[in-house]
Design a protein around this motif. Structure first.
Motif, PDB file in Angstrom:
ATOM      1  N   PRO A 149       0.833  -1.231   0.045  1.00  0.00           N
ATOM      2  CA  PRO A 149       0.076   0.072  -0.171  1.00  0.00           C
ATOM      3  C   PRO A 149       0.791   1.284   0.012  1.00  0.00           C
ATOM      4  O   PRO A 149       0.335   2.210  -0.332  1.00  0.00           O
ATOM      5  N   ARG A 150       2.195   1.178   0.400  1.00  0.00           N
ATOM      6  CA  ARG A 150       3.043   2.329   0.580  1.00  0.00           C
ATOM      7  C   ARG A 150       3.712   2.683  -0.532  1.00  0.00           C
ATOM      8  O   ARG A 150       4.098   3.796  -0.887  1.00  0.00           O
ATOM      9  N   THR A 151       4.024   1.527  -1.725  1.00  0.00           N
ATOM     10  CA  THR A 151       4.553   1.565  -2.901  1.00  0.00           C
ATOM     11  C   THR A 151       3.967   1.653  -4.110  1.00  0.00           C
ATOM     12  O   THR A 151       4.486   1.783  -5.199  1.00  0.00           O
TER      13      THR A 151
ATOM     14  N   SER B 216       6.176  17.127 -20.299  1.00  0.00           N
ATOM     15  CA  SER B 216       6.570  15.809 -19.370  1.00  0.00           C
ATOM     16  C   SER B 216       8.238  15.771 -19.542  1.00  0.00           C
ATOM     17  O   SER B 216       8.998  16.524 -20.275  1.00  0.00           O
ATOM     18  N   MET B 217       8.618  14.442 -18.844  1.00  0.00           N
ATOM     19  CA  MET B 217      10.099  14.237 -18.965  1.00  0.00           C
ATOM     20  C   MET B 217      10.004  12.653 -19.259  1.00  0.00           C
ATOM     21  O   MET B 217       9.007  11.757 -18.744  1.00  0.00           O
ATOM     22  N   ASN B 218      10.879  12.196 -19.832  1.00  0.00           N
ATOM     23  CA  ASN B 218      11.056  10.728 -20.165  1.00  0.00           C
ATOM     24  C   ASN B 218      11.994  10.321 -18.743  1.00  0.00           C
ATOM     25  O   ASN B 218      13.102  10.822 -18.746  1.00  0.00           O
TER      26      ASN B 218
ATOM     27  N   SER C  87      12.490   5.757 -12.645  1.00  0.00           N
ATOM     28  CA  SER C  87      13.241   6.189 -11.338  1.00  0.00           C
ATOM     29  C   SER C  87      12.574   5.013 -10.343  1.00  0.00           C
ATOM     30  O   SER C  87      11.756   4.157 -10.726  1.00  0.00           O
ATOM     31  N   VAL C  88      13.106   5.126  -9.117  1.00  0.00           N
ATOM     32  CA  VAL C  88      12.733   3.808  -8.118  1.00  0.00           C
ATOM     33  C   VAL C  88      12.837   4.665  -6.829  1.00  0.00           C
ATOM     34  O   VAL C  88      13.517   5.555  -6.440  1.00  0.00           O
ATOM     35  N   VAL C  89      11.680   3.921  -5.859  1.00  0.00           N
ATOM     36  CA  VAL C  89      11.745   4.490  -4.595  1.00  0.00           C
ATOM     37  C   VAL C  89      11.941   3.074  -3.794  1.00  0.00           C
ATOM     38  O   VAL C  89      11.194   2.178  -4.092  1.00  0.00           O
TER      39      VAL C  89
ATOM     40  N   PHE D 231       9.734  -1.753  -2.729  1.00  0.00           N
ATOM     41  CA  PHE D 231      10.151  -0.807  -3.687  1.00  0.00           C
ATOM     42  C   PHE D 231       9.193  -0.410  -4.759  1.00  0.00           C
ATOM     43  O   PHE D 231       7.874  -1.342  -4.807  1.00  0.00           O
ATOM     44  N   SER D 232       9.237   0.407  -5.308  1.00  0.00           N
ATOM     45  CA  SER D 232       8.424   0.532  -6.795  1.00  0.00           C
ATOM     46  C   SER D 232       9.513   1.359  -7.691  1.00  0.00           C
ATOM     47  O   SER D 232      10.215   1.932  -7.512  1.00  0.00           O
ATOM     48  N   ALA D 233       9.111   1.062  -9.032  1.00  0.00           N
ATOM     49  CA  ALA D 233       9.701   2.006  -9.958  1.00  0.00           C
ATOM     50  C   ALA D 233       8.824   2.621 -10.908  1.00  0.00           C
ATOM     51  O   ALA D 233       7.507   2.049 -10.692  1.00  0.00           O
ATOM     52  N   LYS D 234       8.980   3.751 -11.451  1.00  0.00           N
ATOM     53  CA  LYS D 234       8.346   4.312 -12.429  1.00  0.00           C
ATOM     54  C   LYS D 234       8.868   4.612 -13.754  1.00  0.00           C
ATOM     55  O   LYS D 234       9.919   5.029 -13.496  1.00  0.00           O
ATOM     56  N   VAL D 235       8.200   4.376 -14.786  1.00  0.00           N
ATOM     57  CA  VAL D 235       9.056   4.524 -15.933  1.00  0.00           C
ATOM     58  C   VAL D 235       7.905   5.622 -17.017  1.00  0.00           C
ATOM     59  O   VAL D 235       6.792   5.075 -17.144  1.00  0.00           O
TER      60      VAL D 235
HETATM   61  C1  LIG Z   1      12.586  13.376 -13.605  1.00  0.00           C
HETATM   62  C2  LIG Z   1      11.096  13.341 -12.940  1.00  0.00           C
HETATM   63  C3  LIG Z   1      10.230  14.529 -12.998  1.00  0.00           C
HETATM   64  C4  LIG Z   1       8.914  14.276 -12.439  1.00  0.00           C
HETATM   65  N1  LIG Z   1       8.050  15.455 -12.653  1.00  0.00           N
HETATM   66  C5  LIG Z   1       6.768  15.518 -12.002  1.00  0.00           C
HETATM   67  C6  LIG Z   1       6.190  16.723 -12.029  1.00  0.00           C
HETATM   68  O1  LIG Z   1       6.888  17.939 -12.409  1.00  0.00           O
HETATM   69  N2  LIG Z   1       4.910  16.962 -11.336  1.00  0.00           N
HETATM   70  C7  LIG Z   1       4.627  15.622 -10.846  1.00  0.00           C
HETATM   71  O2  LIG Z   1       3.458  15.472 -10.342  1.00  0.00           O
HETATM   72  N3  LIG Z   1       5.235  14.586 -10.619  1.00  0.00           N
HETATM   73  C8  LIG Z   1       6.514  14.536 -11.393  1.00  0.00           C
HETATM   74  N4  LIG Z   1       7.237  13.225 -11.564  1.00  0.00           N
HETATM   75  C9  LIG Z   1       6.781  11.980 -10.904  1.00  0.00           C
HETATM   76  C10 LIG Z   1       6.500  11.766  -9.436  1.00  0.00           C
HETATM   77  O3  LIG Z   1       7.747  11.354  -9.223  1.00  0.00           O
HETATM   78  C11 LIG Z   1       5.365  11.105  -8.747  1.00  0.00           C
HETATM   79  O4  LIG Z   1       5.459   9.788  -9.443  1.00  0.00           O
HETATM   80  C12 LIG Z   1       3.995  11.844  -8.661  1.00  0.00           C
HETATM   81  O5  LIG Z   1       4.402  12.960  -7.774  1.00  0.00           O
HETATM   82  C13 LIG Z   1       2.959  11.177  -8.384  1.00  0.00           C
HETATM   83  O6  LIG Z   1       2.966  10.489  -7.128  1.00  0.00           O
HETATM   84  P1  LIG Z   1       1.678   9.739  -6.656  1.00  0.00           P
HETATM   85  O7  LIG Z   1       0.845  10.832  -5.877  1.00  0.00           O
HETATM   86  O8  LIG Z   1       1.155   8.782  -7.666  1.00  0.00           O
HETATM   87  O9  LIG Z   1       2.479   8.695  -5.490  1.00  0.00           O
HETATM   88  P2  LIG Z   1       2.687   9.049  -4.052  1.00  0.00           P
HETATM   89  O10 LIG Z   1       1.422   8.930  -3.298  1.00  0.00           O
HETATM   90  O11 LIG Z   1       3.499  10.162  -3.959  1.00  0.00           O
HETATM   91  O12 LIG Z   1       3.594   7.850  -3.873  1.00  0.00           O
HETATM   92  C14 LIG Z   1       3.035   6.639  -3.634  1.00  0.00           C
HETATM   93  C15 LIG Z   1       4.142   5.498  -3.829  1.00  0.00           C
HETATM   94  O13 LIG Z   1       4.291   5.642  -5.398  1.00  0.00           O
HETATM   95  C16 LIG Z   1       5.714   5.155  -5.550  1.00  0.00           C
HETATM   96  N5  LIG Z   1       6.115   6.319  -6.527  1.00  0.00           N
HETATM   97  C17 LIG Z   1       5.607   7.544  -6.789  1.00  0.00           C
HETATM   98  N6  LIG Z   1       6.466   8.232  -7.545  1.00  0.00           N
HETATM   99  C18 LIG Z   1       7.259   7.319  -7.851  1.00  0.00           C
HETATM  100  C19 LIG Z   1       8.542   7.523  -8.837  1.00  0.00           C
HETATM  101  N7  LIG Z   1       8.702   8.716  -9.467  1.00  0.00           N
HETATM  102  N8  LIG Z   1       9.273   6.315  -8.955  1.00  0.00           N
HETATM  103  C20 LIG Z   1       9.140   5.456  -8.372  1.00  0.00           C
HETATM  104  N9  LIG Z   1       7.979   5.179  -7.335  1.00  0.00           N
HETATM  105  C21 LIG Z   1       7.241   6.155  -7.296  1.00  0.00           C
HETATM  106  C22 LIG Z   1       6.418   5.342  -4.268  1.00  0.00           C
HETATM  107  O14 LIG Z   1       6.727   4.045  -3.599  1.00  0.00           O
HETATM  108  C23 LIG Z   1       5.518   5.964  -3.410  1.00  0.00           C
HETATM  109  O15 LIG Z   1       5.835   5.446  -1.892  1.00  0.00           O
HETATM  110  C24 LIG Z   1       8.331  13.365 -11.976  1.00  0.00           C
HETATM  111  C25 LIG Z   1       9.365  12.202 -11.815  1.00  0.00           C
HETATM  112  C26 LIG Z   1      10.472  12.239 -12.190  1.00  0.00           C
HETATM  113  C27 LIG Z   1      11.265  10.831 -12.034  1.00  0.00           C
END
Ligand SMILES: Cc1cc2nc3c(=O)[nH]c(=O)nc-3n(C[C@H](O)[C@H](O)[C@H](O)COP(=O)(O)OP(=O)(O)OC[C@H]3O[C@@H](n4cnc5c(N)ncnc54)[C@H](O)[C@@H]3O)c2cc1C
Length: 225
Positions: free
Chosen positions: A9-11, A101-103, A106-108, A162-166
């Motif tokens: 639930p956290r990732t 956007s950006m390509n 990333s990993v958490v 962990f999680s990754a996002k691509v």
């Molecule tokens: C280079 C770069 C630029 C970005 N620019 C923006 C931007 O300008 N605006 C924006 O809103 N988002 C941006 N993001 C995406 C951002 O990292 C989050 O994914 C985004 O804020 C959404 O988070 P969430 O609310 O879904 O998740 P959250 O509720 O914040 O996170 C929940 C879980 O999802 C996982 N998670 C979330 N994001 C990532 C990630 N990037 N990689 C791996 N695991 C992840 C983690 O395990 C985290 O604990 C960018 C990412 C990168 C790598």
């Protein structure tokens, strides 16, 4: 915890959830291409996010630093950490500002790091770290002495949660913007090493080794030698 139980639930990635990836292969590929991470932790109620280098060996991440650093002093107490690694692949320039956007990849990683006390394990972890950052360098360098080893703290973080996002690919613009008269596309931002700069006091006749001249973070190119 196996990767089959990911995400927790956290990732679980919430926004653009289709970009969330939870398999170890993807995770390891991202971790191996990078070597800089950001380590987040809370000390005395204040969050800190500290950039530092890391190395990976299997399902373990190694982080090292001065024994005196706040990060290391806090993490060795087993406080929860959040480690992130980001590979920025390109800028995605859409027709509308909103769709820029950006390509990236990333990993958490969430978990608790532990100090490595055993000197032999510490040395091996340092070797892993060095080999992760620049393979081949360890063997060519003077090894750490006892004093240097003492001044260095190495933490072991099991990579379990962990999680990754691509995000890869082209611009995604709204249909009504397609005729807007501006350039749109992707500006790739690869990591490209420059020409090696010899140290001013380098003994004469020592040329940069192959692992310096052919340095790449692209792991598929690296494994081809
Ligand atoms: C280079 C770069 C630029 C970005 N620019 C923006 C931007 O300008 N605006 C924006 O809103 N988002 C941006 N993001 C995406 C951002 O990292 C989050 O994914 C985004 O804020 C959404 O988070 P969430 O609310 O879904 O998740 P959250 O509720 O914040 O996170 C929940 C879980 O999802 C996982 N998670 C979330 N994001 C990532 C990630 N990037 N990689 C791996 N695991 C992840 C983690 O395990 C985290 O604990 C960018 C990412 C990168 C790598």
């Amino acid at each position: 915890m196996s990767s089959n139980s990911m995400p927790t639930p956290r990732t679980r990635v919430v926004r653009e959830s289709d970009r969330g990836v939870y398999d170890r292969e993807t995770l390891n590929r991202i971790l191996d291409e990078g070597f800089l991470c950001h380590v987040g932790f809370v000390a005395d109620g204040q969050p800190f996010v500290i950039p530092t280098s890391y190395g990976r060996d299997g399902d373990t991440l190694y982080i090292h630093g001065s024994a005196a650093s706040r990060m290391l002093r806090n993490l060795d107490k087993g406080v929860p950490v959040c480690v992130t690694v980001t590979l920025l692949d390109g800028l995605v320039l859409a027709r509308s500002i909103f769709n820029h956007s950006m390509n990236y990849r990333s990993v958490v990683i969430l978990g608790q790091a532990r100090v490595i006390d055993d000197p032999a394990e510490k040395l091996e972890a340092l070797r892993r770290l060095s080999e992760h950052i620049i393979p081949g360098r360890w063997q060519d360098s003077r090894f750490p002495n006892e004093r240097e080893l003492k001044a260095t703290t190495i933490l072991r973080l099991p990579i379990e949660e962990f999680s990754a996002k691509v995000r890869q690919g082209p611009v995604i613009d709204d249909p009504e913007d397609m005729s807007y008269p501006t350039w749109a596309g992707v500006l790739p931002l690869p990591v490209v090493p420059g020409a090696p700069i010899p140290d001013q006091e380098l003994e004469s006749g020592i040329e940069p080794p192959d692992y310096v001249r052919n340095y790449t973070r692209n792991t598929s190119l690296r494994s081809m030698g």
